[in-house]
Scaffold this active site. Structure first.
Site, PDB file in Angstrom:
ATOM      1  N   HIS A  87     -12.025  24.824  -8.024  1.00 40.89           N
ATOM      2  CA  HIS A  87     -11.659  25.409  -9.140  1.00 40.89           C
ATOM      3  C   HIS A  87     -12.086  26.811  -9.272  1.00 40.89           C
ATOM      4  O   HIS A  87     -11.549  27.567  -9.781  1.00 40.89           O
ATOM      5  CB  HIS A  87     -12.318  24.616 -10.170  1.00 40.89           C
ATOM      6  CG  HIS A  87     -11.397  24.887 -11.642  1.00 40.89           C
ATOM      7  ND1 HIS A  87     -11.712  23.757 -12.547  1.00 40.89           N
ATOM      8  CD2 HIS A  87     -10.819  25.821 -11.848  1.00 40.89           C
ATOM      9  CE1 HIS A  87     -10.840  24.278 -13.626  1.00 40.89           C
ATOM     10  NE2 HIS A  87     -10.149  25.609 -13.422  1.00 40.89           N
ATOM     11  N   LYS A  94      -8.984  19.899  -9.687  1.00 40.17           N
ATOM     12  CA  LYS A  94      -9.723  20.692  -9.368  1.00 40.17           C
ATOM     13  C   LYS A  94     -11.165  20.154  -9.433  1.00 40.17           C
ATOM     14  O   LYS A  94     -11.638  19.619 -10.465  1.00 40.17           O
ATOM     15  CB  LYS A  94      -9.595  22.113 -10.092  1.00 40.17           C
ATOM     16  CG  LYS A  94      -8.056  22.530 -10.265  1.00 40.17           C
ATOM     17  CD  LYS A  94      -7.926  23.637 -10.840  1.00 40.17           C
ATOM     18  CE  LYS A  94      -6.646  23.837 -11.626  1.00 40.17           C
ATOM     19  NZ  LYS A  94      -6.292  23.070 -12.702  1.00 40.17           N
ATOM     20  N   ASP A 101      -0.797  19.448 -13.557  1.00 40.77           N
ATOM     21  CA  ASP A 101      -2.138  20.107 -13.151  1.00 40.77           C
ATOM     22  C   ASP A 101      -3.262  19.795 -14.020  1.00 40.77           C
ATOM     23  O   ASP A 101      -3.201  19.992 -15.436  1.00 40.77           O
ATOM     24  CB  ASP A 101      -1.777  21.432 -13.249  1.00 40.77           C
ATOM     25  CG  ASP A 101      -2.996  22.312 -12.984  1.00 40.77           C
ATOM     26  OD1 ASP A 101      -3.069  22.503 -11.514  1.00 40.77           O
ATOM     27  OD2 ASP A 101      -3.910  22.773 -13.897  1.00 40.77           O
ATOM     28  N   TYR A 117     -11.461  19.820 -17.439  1.00 46.52           N
ATOM     29  CA  TYR A 117     -10.738  19.767 -18.552  1.00 46.52           C
ATOM     30  C   TYR A 117     -11.049  18.517 -19.451  1.00 46.52           C
ATOM     31  O   TYR A 117     -10.441  18.334 -20.465  1.00 46.52           O
ATOM     32  CB  TYR A 117      -9.230  19.795 -18.098  1.00 46.52           C
ATOM     33  CG  TYR A 117      -8.731  21.107 -17.610  1.00 46.52           C
ATOM     34  CD1 TYR A 117      -9.341  22.160 -17.290  1.00 46.52           C
ATOM     35  CD2 TYR A 117      -7.434  21.061 -17.037  1.00 46.52           C
ATOM     36  CE1 TYR A 117      -8.732  23.370 -16.768  1.00 46.52           C
ATOM     37  CE2 TYR A 117      -6.798  21.994 -16.323  1.00 46.52           C
ATOM     38  CZ  TYR A 117      -7.782  23.172 -16.142  1.00 46.52           C
ATOM     39  OH  TYR A 117      -7.111  24.230 -15.461  1.00 46.52           O
TER      40      TYR A 117
END
Ligand code: A2P
Length: 311
Positions: free
Chosen positions: A99, A66, A32, A37
């Protein structure tokens, strides 16, 4: 969707590469990540190594990423998914999630952080969630995402998507752990046939401060005594509780032993009584850790801010 995935929030650089290798070696096949990120490229490097050497087949992997809040406009979806795919070195993702339902704007052409110079979040008040979702459906048609879904949406927003969708959202990723069990939202999702993936399944032990009344989840006496009796670790008990409630989990760790440990959940079971003792620790809304007000200053002014209603 494999029931245990590797969470990668805050994973960076060589550490991210190392952790992903340990995870793949330990048997993880669900990974994930998210554009925000900033580790899709590192993840892409490792996946490419494993795929091109024949150690693993693409079909065995379940890769989730996402779409960032700055892409929450129908016309931007395709471009942002393409960016993620290029970094991940993949031709498709298994699941692409919105997201967060709140639309934001990038600071400038060179700086895609959604903050002004005072640190306030740059909100896009014209977010059209239904339109954004339709653009995600086109990505499925184009073969760039096998499935699509939502993250950090509330029940009313999910309902709205169901009214207009042609391709059902397959999954909702939200915060779920023993202190925040999300029973009401889980019921809504069950009725719609959406699975829930639990983020922060250990209760974000480094983010929250424990108190006498509410110790850090991993140290809660009910959890530690169950772990002791079963010969497991507190983390395994917390994760197993979620899996037995049919929720995939995405724990993250930078430690090799803990990465391994978090995957070893399938050779024991919690009894009905054990499950009930953990269920009794639910703090409902008070157990929520993330409402994004600290990360995105002013986010609560946006009409789509998730937590305006209890679930
Ligand atoms: P570490 O990287 O030192 O292992 P959450 O996803 O709920 O926010 O929790 C993530 C945190 O939990 C990570 O920072 C991680 O720290 C810690 N953690 C992950 N797995 C375990 C485990 N098995 N036992 C204890 N702590 C863990």
């Amino acid at each position: 969707m494999p029931m245990v995935g590797l969470g990668t929030y805050q994973g960076r650089d060589d550490e991210m590469r190392r952790v992903l290798k340990w995870a793949l070696e330990s048997g993880y096949r669900h990974i994930d990540t998210a554009a925000v990120y900033q580790n899709e490229a590192e993840i892409g490097d490792v996946l490419h190594e494993w795929l091109s050497s024949g150690c693993i087949a693409r079909e065995e992997l379940f890769v989730v990423t996402k779409m960032p809040a700055i892409a929450n406009r129908a016309g931007d979806v395709g471009r942002f998914l393409q960016k993620s795919l290029a970094k991940l070195r993949l031709s498709y993702v298994d699941l692409y999630l919105i997201h967060i339902p709140v639309g934001m704007k990038a600071n400038s052409d060179d700086d895609d952080r959604p903050f002004d110079s005072q640190g306030n979040c740059l909100l896009d008040f014209d977010t059209d969630l239904e339109g954004v979702y339709k653009a995600l459906e086109e990505q499925v048609d184009a073969g760039k995402a096998k499935a699509i879904g939502l993250s950090n949406f509330n029940s009313k927003q999910i309902e709205r998507i169901f009214k207009v969708c042609r391709i059902k959202p397959a999954n909702l990723q939200v915060e779920v752990h023993v202190y925040h069990q999300q029973k009401a939202l889980r019921e809504v999702c069950r009725d719609f046939g959406i699975s829930i993936c639990a983020y922060s399944p250990l209760g974000a032990p480094y983010t929250v401060k424990g108190s006498d009344e509410y110790p850090i989840l991993l140290q809660h006496p009910v959890v530690t005594s169950l772990a002791k009796r079963l010969g497991r670790t507190p983390a395994q008990v917390l994760l197993r509780f979620l899996i037995q409630n049919q929720m995939p989990v995405i724990p993250r760790s930078t430690n090799q032993e803990r990465v391994k440990e978090n995957f070893q959940l399938f050779d024991f079971e919690l009894s009905k009584e054990d499950m009930a003792s953990l269920e009794a620790l639910d703090r409902k809304g008070d157990g929520r850790i993330y409402d994004f007000k600290e990360i995105f200053k002013g986010i609560e002014k946006h009409p789509e801010w998730t937590f305006r209603i209890p679930y």
